[in-house]
Design a protein around this motif. Structure first.
Motif, PDB file in Angstrom:
ATOM      1  N   ARG A  44       7.564  35.033  32.601  1.00 14.92           N
ATOM      2  CA  ARG A  44       6.329  34.903  33.359  1.00 14.92           C
ATOM      3  C   ARG A  44       5.177  34.616  32.402  1.00 14.92           C
ATOM      4  NH1 ARG A  44       4.439  36.644  38.287  1.00 14.92           N
ATOM      5  NH2 ARG A  44       6.421  37.713  38.706  1.00 14.92           N
ATOM      6  N   LEU A  45       4.402  33.602  32.681  1.00 17.84           N
ATOM      7  CA  LEU A  45       3.215  33.253  31.907  1.00 17.84           C
ATOM      8  C   LEU A  45       2.063  33.049  32.878  1.00 17.84           C
ATOM      9  CD1 LEU A  45       1.940  32.635  29.167  1.00 17.84           C
ATOM     10  CD2 LEU A  45       2.629  30.248  29.464  1.00 17.84           C
ATOM     11  N   GLY A  46       1.227  34.083  33.024  1.00 16.02           N
ATOM     12  CA  GLY A  46       0.150  34.024  33.999  1.00 16.02           C
ATOM     13  C   GLY A  46       0.714  33.999  35.411  1.00 16.02           C
ATOM     14  N   SER A  47       0.372  33.003  36.149  1.00 12.43           N
ATOM     15  CA  SER A  47       0.880  32.868  37.519  1.00 12.43           C
ATOM     16  C   SER A  47       2.161  32.038  37.589  1.00 12.43           C
ATOM     17  CB  SER A  47      -0.191  32.220  38.415  1.00 12.43           C
ATOM     18  OG  SER A  47      -0.542  30.929  37.915  1.00 12.43           O
ATOM     19  N   HIS A  48       2.606  31.530  36.453  1.00 16.12           N
ATOM     20  CA  HIS A  48       3.799  30.681  36.423  1.00 16.12           C
ATOM     21  C   HIS A  48       5.033  31.523  36.066  1.00 16.12           C
ATOM     22  CE1 HIS A  48       1.282  27.085  36.665  1.00 16.12           C
ATOM     23  NE2 HIS A  48       0.491  27.658  35.747  1.00 16.12           N
TER      24      HIS A  48
END
Length: 374
Positions: A103-107
């Motif tokens: 998970r990277l931020g909202s992605h």
């Protein structure tokens, strides 16, 4: 799930033979980094008692050791250790088909199924790793392989006239074992120390692993202790004093804010004394007088800040050394239990005969003296 894993861990431990890997000092009752370092130093010092001998210590570093474990390679090892087949099948299923995502931020990435490695934070992971590496043992009697989890140290005892053939073959065997078990050597972090007290030192050829030269260093941080190639503890003492003095600043701040004396003493034990006494049984007996004085000044400074008397390092060393020695003498599975032999009278232990002061001041020699004096 963690509660269930603890039950499985207890079941595994009940099925294991006594001391499947005596030179693995991690995740065992009454074992610590002190035991691993003391074991390596004693092997060194006893070998160096004979003139013309020298030793080579290879500190091996693995890249992401827990993440490269192969479950299908682990199961046969567990069966060889005597674990029931049904339990081995459960472990194989437990370590297989793990779903991972990033998970990277909202992605969020897509799920990836993996069949390699052990889950992070898993209760069973440390125990299973030690069992996975239990068959990593020396092939030659002149070498020792000492382990604390994934920190592996190869101690090569080089005898004058016999050369280093056994040591170099041992390192080759270790590299082959790593390739077979999917463990990756990090050659950038793998270091070597040569302990050589000979007057006429010959040019010692560097060690080559996978075509790369292993860096030789004079100081290495061995399980949290600064080990020098002359087996002195000056660097270690300076490091401890520096770190402890940084904590004294916070002790002064708390004193200025009128914290009670009881809480100041508790803070000192938790933040300053724990630093000064890390690995104390291993190195304090071999420290020089000036190094002990330097360490004692930190304790005296803390006494002035708090306004009460604190235990000296000599008192703590004597108490811990006696406790550690009594535990080893009563533990038949400890690899150095054989040093604690009672004399025919049954009242005193046989002391270690030493030609040099290095061995005379080592932990095991002092531990026996402490037990005899009790």
């Amino acid at each position: 799930m963690k509660c269930f894993e603890k039950l499985v861990r207890n079941c595994i431990l009940s099925c294991l033979p006594v001391g499947p890997d005596p030179y693995q000092f991690a995740y065992k009752a009454k074992r610590s980094t002190e035991d691993a370092v003391a074991m390596a130093l004693y092997a060194d010092l006893t070998h160096l008692e004979k003139q013309g001998n020298y030793t080579r210590l290879l500190f091996v570093d693995f890249s992401s050791a827990f993440n490269t474990i192969l479950p299908h390679r682990l199961v046969p090892k567990l069966l060889d250790l005597g674990l029931p087949p049904c339990l081995c099948r459960w472990i194989l299923d437990f370590l297989s088909n793990h779903s991972q995502r990033v998970r990277l931020g909202s992605h969020v990435s897509a799920d990836l199924i993996t069949n390699t490695g052990m889950p992070q934070g898993c209760v069973l992971s440390p125990l299973l790793y030690t069992l996975y590496t239990a068959d990593c043992a020396p092939k030659y009697p002149s070498n020792k392989i000492i382990k604390f989890t994934n920190d592996t140290t190869v101690v090569g005892l080089i005898t004058a006239g016999e050369g280093e053939a056994a040591y170099r073959k041992e390192v080759e065997q270790l590299g082959e074992w790593c390739r077979k078990n999917n463990l990756l050597l990090n050659l950038k972090k793998t270091k070597e120390i040569i302990v050589d007290f000979r007057k006429c030192k010959l040019n010692i050829q560097p060690l080559i692993i996978e075509g790369k030269c292993v860096e030789q260093v004079s100081v290495f941080r061995f399980l949290g202790m600064e080990l020098r190639d002359d087996l002195t503890w000056g660097e270690n003492s300076k490091d401890l004093v520096k770190r402890a003095q940084q904590r004294l600043y916070f002790l002064r701040i708390l004193r200025k804010n009128n914290l009670s004396k009881e809480l100041l003493v508790a803070f000192y034990h938790c933040t300053v004394e724990c630093i000064l006494t890390y690995g104390l049984c291993v190195w304090f007996g071999s420290c020089m007088a000036r190094e002990k004085t330097m360490l004692s000044r930190v304790v005296k400074t803390a006494e002035r800040i708090i306004g009460c008397t604190l235990s000296t390092l000599d008192q703590i060393y004597a108490a811990r050394c006696h406790k550690k020695a009594a535990e080893i003498a009563q533990d038949s599975t400890h690899p150095r239990n054989d040093l604690f032999q009672l004399l025919p009278s049954g009242r005193r232990y046989r002391v270690i005969k030493a030609r040099t002061s290095c061995l005379r001041n080592s932990f095991y020699a002092n531990a026996i003296l402490v037990l005899n004096a009790a």
